[in-house]
Every structure is written in structure tokens, then in C-alpha cells.
Design a protein around this motif. Structure first.
Motif, PDB file in Angstrom:
ATOM      1  N   ILE A   1       0.926   6.801   9.405  1.00  0.00           N
ATOM      2  CA  ILE A   1      -0.495   6.498   9.577  1.00  0.00           C
ATOM      3  C   ILE A   1      -0.707   5.722  10.878  1.00  0.00           C
ATOM      4  O   ILE A   1      -1.625   5.990  11.634  1.00  0.00           O
ATOM      5  CB  ILE A   1      -1.032   5.671   8.380  1.00  0.00           C
ATOM      6  CG1 ILE A   1      -0.987   6.535   7.124  1.00  0.00           C
ATOM      7  CG2 ILE A   1      -2.432   5.166   8.648  1.00  0.00           C
ATOM      8  CD1 ILE A   1      -1.342   5.786   5.870  1.00  0.00           C
ATOM      9  N   ARG A   2       0.188   4.747  11.110  1.00  0.00           N
ATOM     10  CA  ARG A   2       0.095   3.968  12.348  1.00  0.00           C
ATOM     11  C   ARG A   2       0.134   4.859  13.579  1.00  0.00           C
ATOM     12  O   ARG A   2      -0.595   4.656  14.524  1.00  0.00           O
ATOM     13  CB  ARG A   2       1.300   3.020  12.448  1.00  0.00           C
ATOM     14  CG  ARG A   2       1.063   1.753  11.766  1.00  0.00           C
ATOM     15  CD  ARG A   2       1.477   0.547  12.563  1.00  0.00           C
ATOM     16  NE  ARG A   2       1.215  -0.570  11.679  1.00  0.00           N
ATOM     17  CZ  ARG A   2       2.137  -1.142  10.931  1.00  0.00           C
ATOM     18  NH1 ARG A   2       3.394  -0.765  11.000  1.00  0.00           N
ATOM     19  NH2 ARG A   2       1.798  -2.110  10.131  1.00  0.00           N
TER      20      ARG A   2
ATOM     21  N   GLU B   1       7.680  -1.081  -0.498  1.00  0.00           N
ATOM     22  CA  GLU B   1       7.903  -0.258   0.688  1.00  0.00           C
ATOM     23  C   GLU B   1       8.921   0.856   0.502  1.00  0.00           C
ATOM     24  O   GLU B   1       8.899   1.857   1.188  1.00  0.00           O
ATOM     25  CB  GLU B   1       8.381  -1.148   1.841  1.00  0.00           C
ATOM     26  CG  GLU B   1       7.312  -2.072   2.349  1.00  0.00           C
ATOM     27  CD  GLU B   1       7.564  -2.422   3.806  1.00  0.00           C
ATOM     28  OE1 GLU B   1       8.708  -2.309   4.244  1.00  0.00           O
ATOM     29  OE2 GLU B   1       6.588  -2.804   4.479  1.00  0.00           O
TER      30      GLU B   1
ATOM     31  N   LEU C   1      -0.837   2.589  -1.193  1.00  0.00           N
ATOM     32  CA  LEU C   1       0.253   2.480  -0.228  1.00  0.00           C
ATOM     33  C   LEU C   1       0.503   1.023   0.109  1.00  0.00           C
ATOM     34  O   LEU C   1       1.644   0.564   0.188  1.00  0.00           O
ATOM     35  CB  LEU C   1      -0.105   3.195   1.077  1.00  0.00           C
ATOM     36  CG  LEU C   1       0.158   4.681   1.187  1.00  0.00           C
ATOM     37  CD1 LEU C   1      -0.186   5.138   2.593  1.00  0.00           C
ATOM     38  CD2 LEU C   1       1.609   4.998   0.872  1.00  0.00           C
ATOM     39  N   LEU C   2      -0.598   0.295   0.346  1.00  0.00           N
ATOM     40  CA  LEU C   2      -0.464  -1.092   0.790  1.00  0.00           C
ATOM     41  C   LEU C   2       0.045  -1.989  -0.317  1.00  0.00           C
ATOM     42  O   LEU C   2       0.647  -3.019  -0.053  1.00  0.00           O
ATOM     43  CB  LEU C   2      -1.805  -1.614   1.295  1.00  0.00           C
ATOM     44  CG  LEU C   2      -2.233  -1.075   2.652  1.00  0.00           C
ATOM     45  CD1 LEU C   2      -3.621  -1.559   2.991  1.00  0.00           C
ATOM     46  CD2 LEU C   2      -1.247  -1.515   3.722  1.00  0.00           C
ATOM     47  N   THR C   3      -0.224  -1.623  -1.544  1.00  0.00           N
ATOM     48  CA  THR C   3       0.145  -2.515  -2.640  1.00  0.00           C
ATOM     49  C   THR C   3       1.441  -2.093  -3.325  1.00  0.00           C
ATOM     50  O   THR C   3       1.936  -2.806  -4.177  1.00  0.00           O
ATOM     51  CB  THR C   3      -1.009  -2.612  -3.652  1.00  0.00           C
ATOM     52  OG1 THR C   3      -1.422  -1.290  -3.999  1.00  0.00           O
ATOM     53  CG2 THR C   3      -2.185  -3.359  -3.082  1.00  0.00           C
TER      54      THR C   3
ATOM     55  N   ASP D   1      -3.963   6.869  -2.379  1.00  0.00           N
ATOM     56  CA  ASP D   1      -4.942   6.016  -1.713  1.00  0.00           C
ATOM     57  C   ASP D   1      -4.222   5.045  -0.793  1.00  0.00           C
ATOM     58  O   ASP D   1      -3.139   4.564  -1.146  1.00  0.00           O
ATOM     59  CB  ASP D   1      -5.690   5.193  -2.767  1.00  0.00           C
ATOM     60  CG  ASP D   1      -7.066   5.746  -3.007  1.00  0.00           C
ATOM     61  OD1 ASP D   1      -7.472   6.660  -2.267  1.00  0.00           O
ATOM     62  OD2 ASP D   1      -7.732   5.264  -3.933  1.00  0.00           O
ATOM     63  N   VAL D   2      -4.819   4.737   0.355  1.00  0.00           N
ATOM     64  CA  VAL D   2      -4.226   3.748   1.249  1.00  0.00           C
ATOM     65  C   VAL D   2      -4.048   2.422   0.491  1.00  0.00           C
ATOM     66  O   VAL D   2      -3.067   1.714   0.656  1.00  0.00           O
ATOM     67  CB  VAL D   2      -5.110   3.545   2.499  1.00  0.00           C
ATOM     68  CG1 VAL D   2      -4.657   2.331   3.277  1.00  0.00           C
ATOM     69  CG2 VAL D   2      -5.044   4.783   3.373  1.00  0.00           C
ATOM     70  N   LYS D   3      -4.998   2.139  -0.382  1.00  0.00           N
ATOM     71  CA  LYS D   3      -4.938   0.975  -1.255  1.00  0.00           C
ATOM     72  C   LYS D   3      -3.596   0.931  -1.997  1.00  0.00           C
ATOM     73  O   LYS D   3      -2.934  -0.102  -2.053  1.00  0.00           O
ATOM     74  CB  LYS D   3      -6.099   1.112  -2.242  1.00  0.00           C
ATOM     75  CG  LYS D   3      -6.291   0.018  -3.224  1.00  0.00           C
ATOM     76  CD  LYS D   3      -7.718   0.048  -3.766  1.00  0.00           C
ATOM     77  CE  LYS D   3      -7.941   1.271  -4.657  1.00  0.00           C
ATOM     78  NZ  LYS D   3      -9.300   1.229  -5.261  1.00  0.00           N
TER      79      LYS D   3
ATOM     80  N   ILE E   1      -8.807   7.660   6.784  1.00  0.00           N
ATOM     81  CA  ILE E   1      -7.412   7.657   6.358  1.00  0.00           C
ATOM     82  C   ILE E   1      -7.298   6.906   5.057  1.00  0.00           C
ATOM     83  O   ILE E   1      -6.244   6.457   4.673  1.00  0.00           O
ATOM     84  CB  ILE E   1      -6.489   6.994   7.399  1.00  0.00           C
ATOM     85  CG1 ILE E   1      -7.015   5.598   7.745  1.00  0.00           C
ATOM     86  CG2 ILE E   1      -6.314   7.850   8.603  1.00  0.00           C
ATOM     87  CD1 ILE E   1      -5.924   4.701   8.239  1.00  0.00           C
ATOM     88  N   TYR E   2      -8.394   6.735   4.369  1.00  0.00           N
ATOM     89  CA  TYR E   2      -8.353   5.934   3.150  1.00  0.00           C
ATOM     90  C   TYR E   2      -7.702   6.688   2.017  1.00  0.00           C
ATOM     91  O   TYR E   2      -7.192   6.105   1.092  1.00  0.00           O
ATOM     92  CB  TYR E   2      -9.750   5.450   2.778  1.00  0.00           C
ATOM     93  CG  TYR E   2     -10.340   4.696   3.923  1.00  0.00           C
ATOM     94  CD1 TYR E   2      -9.658   3.599   4.441  1.00  0.00           C
ATOM     95  CD2 TYR E   2     -11.503   5.102   4.535  1.00  0.00           C
ATOM     96  CE1 TYR E   2     -10.146   2.920   5.540  1.00  0.00           C
ATOM     97  CE2 TYR E   2     -11.999   4.423   5.622  1.00  0.00           C
ATOM     98  CZ  TYR E   2     -11.316   3.328   6.127  1.00  0.00           C
ATOM     99  OH  TYR E   2     -11.788   2.659   7.201  1.00  0.00           O
TER     100      TYR E   2
ATOM    101  N   ILE F   1       3.332   4.550   5.943  1.00  0.00           N
ATOM    102  CA  ILE F   1       2.531   3.602   6.720  1.00  0.00           C
ATOM    103  C   ILE F   1       2.809   3.779   8.209  1.00  0.00           C
ATOM    104  O   ILE F   1       1.904   3.760   9.036  1.00  0.00           O
ATOM    105  CB  ILE F   1       2.795   2.144   6.261  1.00  0.00           C
ATOM    106  CG1 ILE F   1       2.218   1.961   4.845  1.00  0.00           C
ATOM    107  CG2 ILE F   1       2.159   1.142   7.220  1.00  0.00           C
ATOM    108  CD1 ILE F   1       2.431   0.589   4.257  1.00  0.00           C
TER     109      ILE F   1
END
Lengths: 444, 444
Positions: A152-153, A187, A182-184, A178-180, A162-163, A149
């Protein structure tokens, strides 16, 4: 803001207000408005746009507008625009420009970008390489989700998509995230743990239509493109895929109407070019239709004895042609969207014969009734025409389904086997079938 | 794994190996393989799939397969599948099923989902509401970027698309934030600061084709859908838009070939249904082409005096029809992709007259040479045919460009003005033009 308001503000030289209004407009709509403005007005408006917006507008314009604009802008203005553009878009722009404009554009591009542009320019037209985007996020499998993350930032702001992030090892593609996801995901998990190793990909030299069809079939947002050494070199995104499919469909439809396909829109194509795109097929079909004319001439005597036979010619030729173009069109579309393949040929023929029997019989009955009513219950005539009709429909359906499949098999574009060509072939066949049946029937 | 390997594993009852292999297969490819398997085999394979994958496979299947499968599964198996499915996909499935199957499916659905399903079922077919996805991320403008990312983490796992988040205030749509922007913005900034207030949206009752065209035109990943009170109720994603555009294009192409459009693929449509889809146009055109036949009959005497006139009929009718279908097809496609509008009608006619003059003259010259060579330098005949040819091409181009535009204007689908109808109309006109010219020329 619509075009009237825009021109009103331009006339009043109220550039402050205009600039504000432009900020809330989508670049695509600005390009639409440009079509109604003249060269000078377009340049004025363009100069008022914010950097990023200007680059998008520049990308979306047609090539004539773009050339006008390039000639009106200074080198430093041009440089600003080029800096904001994505490399793949720049390549698309360059491909359409005359050599002197290309030179000017390359002069204002920095060395690094110029190298990337040159690499992309080397892929053949219509290949995946030529439409791919070289800006994407690549991750390593040892990274944690938090690292990813963070990465990507840091770099993501310049990337078009970047999806989906791709995981590489020594430049080779080994997975995707998938970014999906990564976010879920937690960490502290590593990319190697959460990545999907079943990555769908395409190769730089694959046909762009094939790649677009894959994106469509699997419902992807983007597909990674790898080179001959299996190294990840770019991605093709869904919006580019939609444009490719739309263009390919337009091309197919043009060919199906006997018009040589053309990348420009109707209005962008000059009268001369339009004539040039349409004449070859017309010429070919005009000359080949003299064959049916000659055959008609051969049966002059039969028509002299029974002049009523002439009156059925347009109907039979029309029905044959229409039956053939119905099925050839269904076949061409079925082949294009992947529903039908060559190995289905016998299944298709068998189905079409049954359809033709049904359709032909129905048409023969209705036509028979009409003949009985119009020609004093001449049942023999109705019968002869009925048999002809059924024979013509069966023949038309069979030829109409086989030719596109065969074209595909031997590597031609099935779209050429559409109405114009099929109709011309069927005209000759229909006349032969008709006169063979009626001369036998009435012993002419 | 291909179908042969799959059936081999099934035959060997090696379900462990099969299950492993299935894990690396894309659901779309599993559905492709299903087409080659029988009912029993399909059910066996389906039971081996992981939950999520099973739901995707179930969504992608055609309705016949799905019905077979529903009948084979137990209620609890069905419940598992339904739980994993997205609500909009469930609605699509329900719309195609017979009433008794729908009842069974609704029985295994929980109350909350059932209410959502019922709400979606109320939108008219082909409306944006009927294809929208009701799972999306909504944020409030007071949230910080960190809050937003946390929210996505918590709820995002069930959402089909989280790449664009929508900002609402009392359910009304007030802005949007790309996940890209969330990831690249500072964590402490608020959503209100970074959101884009110029949101493109569509309404629940908008035509799905309109919505798909917007996604295409503006290159969006998703578009928010609002109801009559401006409240956000769902999103339409780019993959659904691609399917809509593909279906609409297939529909247009079918209509352009005189086949009533049909949602099922070629093989899914029964012989009877195929015949039913094709007969109306054929019947109409057969009957209307008797008009050209009658006109031909009217000129019997002219043809008796000069039998050679007969031989040019197929060529002239063919050329007229082909010219007309060329331009009508270009118009229909131009209208479909939004390049041409009704207000362009005079521009188009003017352009077509010039194209027709060029094309017609060229065809007339080539045809004239042919006539001179074949008919002993009968220059008068070549001249008469040349004039006819130019007249026919101009007429065909004008009628062919005007009719689709007029159809669009009066609210008909321009696609009906394609080859079959245009050709039938032009056949009659061509014969009239031809005989009027030659009878005047040769005083017949």
C-alpha cells in the motif's frame, strides 16, 4: 477567500497573494467561485492552482466551463492536468465533450491511459462499469500483513480509495481486507487468515442505481466490480454512489412532475430544451383531459336543471387528484427505496381502502356541514355530495396505489405514474362517479 | 441462505447448520429475513448470532422488532449486545424506545457508556450532535507517523471509522490526516508536517441535513464535529449522511404530495396515522377549492348562453395545474440540492416567461386545431381558447416558480409549495382568467 476578494486580487494583478489564498481553498469551493467569474478570469485563476488541485477543479467543473478552459490552455498545460486526473474522471469528462475536444484531450494522454480510457468508454451508460474506478489495491492471500502495508505504501499514493483492499487469485476476487483490519492485525499474519471471504460485489453491466443502492443498504465505503469472467476490474466508491442516488432521485422527481429528466441543472438547460422537456406530457394530458370535458358536456342537461352542481366540480376533481397523487407518491418513493414491492399489492389496496374510508368520511362530513350552511340546510345535496366524496376518495386511493406498482411490474419507471398522469385519469373517473351518483339521486 | 431455508432449518431444529449459515450472511440481509419471521423465530435466530453480528443486526432492526426482542432477551444477553454497540447507535435505539425499555437498557450499560449516552441525548433532534459518532482517532502533531500507526493499532479496533484521523491540541481541532497519507508517508515524519490544516468541519448544533450536504458536496468519508468551544467531540460518517439525505428527500417528496412527513415506512405507519397524515392538506384544499366552485357559479349565466364553455374547464384547469407543478417541482429540487437560490428569482422568472410562451403557443395551436375539427371550424372559439391557454401557462409558470423561492426566503420548507397547493391556487386563477377572456371575447 470569497469571490469578491478573488476578483479584487485579480484586478490588482496580485497573483502571489491570490496563489497563496487559493492553496487554502477546497477545489469544490473554487469551482463555486468560478461560476461568478468570466472566462478570462477563470483561466487566470486556474493557471495559479497547484497541479493536484487543478485536476480536482477540472473534474468538478460543469462541461461548458471545461470546454472554455480547454480552448484556453496549451497542450502542455492540458497534459499536466490530464496526468493528475483519475482515469474514471477522465472518462466522465470525455463523454461530455464534442469530438474535436476529445481528440485534443486524447492526444495529450499517454498510451497506457488511453487504453484504459477506451476500455471504460465501452461500458454502457448508467452501468456499473461506466462509473467504476480502476485504481484500487489488490493483495494476494499469501502476503503477510506487513507485506500488504508495504505494498500500500508503495503504490497507494495514486489510488483514490485504499480503505478496502481486495484479495485476488488469478485476477478472481476471493476476499477483502479493510485497512482498519490490516492496521490492527499482527504483522506476521497472512492476508488469507484475516481476509473476509463474504465479499459483496456487483458486475460491470449492473445498473449504476442498483450498485449505489447496495452501497447505501450495506453501508459500504466501496464495492468491487467484477466482469463476466468473475475477474476484479474496478471499484465503485461511496461518493460516486451518493451522486448516482442524487441524480436518480432528481430524475424520479422530474418525471413525477411530468418533466422529461435531464442531466443538466435548471440553469444549464436552455429555454428551448426546457420547453421540449415539458411539452410532451402537457400535450398528452391536455388532449386526454378533453375526455373529461366531453363527459361534462354530456351532462349539460343535468347541470341546466341543477346549476349548483357545477360549483362542486373543482372541489371534487381537486380532492380526487390530490388523494391519488398522495398515495401514488408514497408508492413511488417506497418502490425507489425498496420498502414496497409488487407482491405487497393486496396488502396495500386493503390498507388504502381503510385509509380512504376514514379520510373520505371526514371530508364528507366537513363538506356536508359547509353545504348545509351555505345552501339552506339542503340535506339531500349534502348527502349526495357526501356519498360522491367517499366514492371518489376510495377510487382515487385504489387507482393511485395500483398504477405505480403495475408500472414497476411491467418494467416501466413507476415515477411516470405520479401526479400529472394520475390526476388526468382521476379527473375523468371523478366526473363519471359524480354525475352517476347525482343523476340517480335527484333523478335528473 | 434465504428465508425459506432459514425457516426449514428452524423447523428441523438444526441449529448447528443454521449457525454456520448465519456466519456468511450480512447483518442487513439477516434483518431483511427477520421481516418474514415471527417473534419467536427471530429470537431463536438472534441467539445464534455471533456477538458483533448480533449488535449490528440489533442496530439495523426497526423499532417494533427491537422492542419484541428486548422483551424476550435476558438481562445478561442484552448486556452483551449493548457492549458491542457503538454509542451513537445506542442513542438512536434509546430515542425510539418507551421509557420502561430505556430504563432496562440503561441498567445493563456500564457507567462510562451511560455518561456518554446522556451527553449525546442532550443534542436537539436533527442536529449534527444527535447523529455524530463519538469514536474516532485523535492524534497530536508531535507524534511521528510510526507513533500514529501504533496508536491506531492499539485503539483502532473499536472505532467505526479510522480512515481520517484528526489532530488536536488541547482538544481543539487543528488538522487532519488521511490514513492513506499515514501509510504512504515516511515513518519518521511528524504528524504536524504531513497534516492538512484546512479541515472542513461542522458544529454540534448544525442541522444534520446541512452536515450531510457538506459530506456530499466535498466527497468526504467523514466530517469532524466541534462544540461551542471549538473542541472536537465527534465525527459524522458518510453512511450516516446517506441515510440523512435519503430521509430528508423522502420527507420532501411526501410534503410535495401533501402528506405530512413521517419517519416510519409505509407499512409501519398505521391506517389511522396514514389518514391523519393525509387529511389536513386534503381538508384545506377541499375548502379552498370551493372558492373556484363559487367563481364558476358566478359565471353560470355565461355558461347557460354558451354551454360549450363548460367542456374546456377540465382541460384548462389540468394544464394550468400541470404547468405549475412542473416548475414548482424543478424549483423545489433545485433548492434542495443547492443549484438554485432566492437571488436567482428574476433570472428564473425571465426564463420561465420565455419557456411559457413557447409551451403555451404550441399547446394553443394543437388545441386550436382540435377545436376547429370538433366544432365546425369555429375559429373565434379556437382563438379565445388559444389566448386563454397562453395566458394560463404564463401565469402558472410564474406562480409556480415564485412561490417555492418565496417560501424558502421566509423560512418555510419550499416542498409545501408543490403540486397540491400550487394546483389549488392555480385552479382559481385559471377559471378567473378563462372567464374574463371569454366573456370579453364573446360579449357574454
Amino acid at each position: 477567500m470569497d469571490v469578491e476578494q478573488m476578483t479584487a486580487l485579480l484586478d490588482r494583478h496580485d497573483f502571489k497573494q491570490l496563489k497563496e489564498e487559493l492553496e487554502s481553498m477546497h477545489p469544490v469551493d473554487i469551482v463555486d467561485a468560478f461560476e461568478e467569474l468570466d472566462k478570462k478570469q477563470r483561466t487566470l485563476v486556474f493557471r495559479l492552482l497547484a497541479k493536484e488541485e487543478a485536476a480536482e477543479v477540472f473534474t468538478d467543473m460543469n462541461s461548458d466551463m471545461r470546454e472554455d478552459l480547454i480552448n484556453a490552455l496549451t497542450d502542455s498545460e492540458l497534459e499536466e492536468v490530464m496526468d493528475e486526473m483519475y482515469v474514471d474522471d477522465t472518462v466522465d469528462v470525455l463523454e461530455e465533450m464534442p469530438a474535436n475536444v476529445v481528440d485534443r484531450l486524447l492526444m495529450v494522454t499517454d498510451e497506457d491511459t488511453r487504453q484504459k480510457i477506451n476500455a471504460l468508454l465501452q461500458y454502457p451508460e448508467d452501468s456499473a462499469g461506466s462509473i467504476m474506478n480502476i485504481e484500487y489495491i489488490s493483495l494476494r492471500k499469501e502476503m503477510t500483513v506487513a507485506d500488504a502495508i508495504l505494498k500500500i505504501r508503495q503504490v497507494g499514493i495514486n489510488k483514490e480509495t485504499i480503505y478496502t483492499c481486495y484479495v485476488t487469485e488469478k485476477k478472481r476476487l476471493i476476499g477483502m481486507v479493510d485497512v482498519k483490519d490490516l492496521l490492527t492485525a499482527g504483522e506476521s499474519r497472512t492476508i488469507g487468515e484475516i481476509m473476509d471471504e463474504n465479499v459483496l460485489y456487483a458486475r460491470t453491466l449492473d445498473d449504476q442505481e442498483h450498485v449505489a443502492n447496495m452501497i447505501n443498504k450495506y453501508g459500504l465505503v466501496a464495492i468491487p466490480i467484477i466482469d463476466h469472467e468473475d475477474c476484479l476490474v474496478g471499484i465503485v466508491t461511496v461518493d460516486d454512489a451518493m451522486l448516482v442516488l442524487q441524480d436518480e432521485t432528481t430524475e424520479d422527481i422530474s418525471m413525477m412532475a411530468g418533466v422529461s429528466p435531464n442531466e443538466d441543472s435548471y440553469f444549464e438547460t436552455s429555454v428551448f430544451r426546457q420547453a421540449k422537456n415539458r411539452t410532451p406530457w402537457l400535450m398528452l394530458m391536455m388532449l386526454s383531459s378533453t375526455v373529461s370535458g366531453e363527459i361534462l358536456g354530456y351532462y349539460e342537461n343535468a347541470m341546466a336543471v341543477m346549476p349548483v352542481l357545477i360549483t362542486f366540480i373543482p372541489m371534487l376533481m381537486g380532492t380526487g387528484g390530490n388523494c391519488g397523487s398522495q398515495i401514488s407518491t408514497l408508492m413511488i418513493r417506497g418502490l425507489a427505496v425498496g420498502e414496497i414491492e409488487f407482491r405487497d399489492i393486496f396488502k396495500v389496496i386493503f390498507k388504502e381502502i381503510r385509509v380512504a374510508l376514514m379520510v373520505g368520511t371526514l371530508l364528507a362530513i366537513v363538506n356536508g356541514i359547509r353545504i348545509c350552511l351555505m345552501y339552506d340546510w339542503n340535506v339531500m345535496l349534502a348527502l349526495a355530495l357526501g356519498i360522491t366524496m367517499i366514492a371518489v376518495v376510495i377510487m382515487a386511493k385504489c387507482i393511485g396505489c395500483v398504477l405505480p406498482l403495475v408500472a414497476k411490474k411491467i418494467g416501466l419507471d413507476p415515477a411516470i405514474m405520479a401526479a400529472p398522469l394520475i390526476t388526468t385519469i382521476l379527473d375523468t373517473c371523478t366526473i363519471l362517479v359524480y354525475f352517476n351518483i347525482v343523476t340517480a339521486f335527484f333523478k335528473l
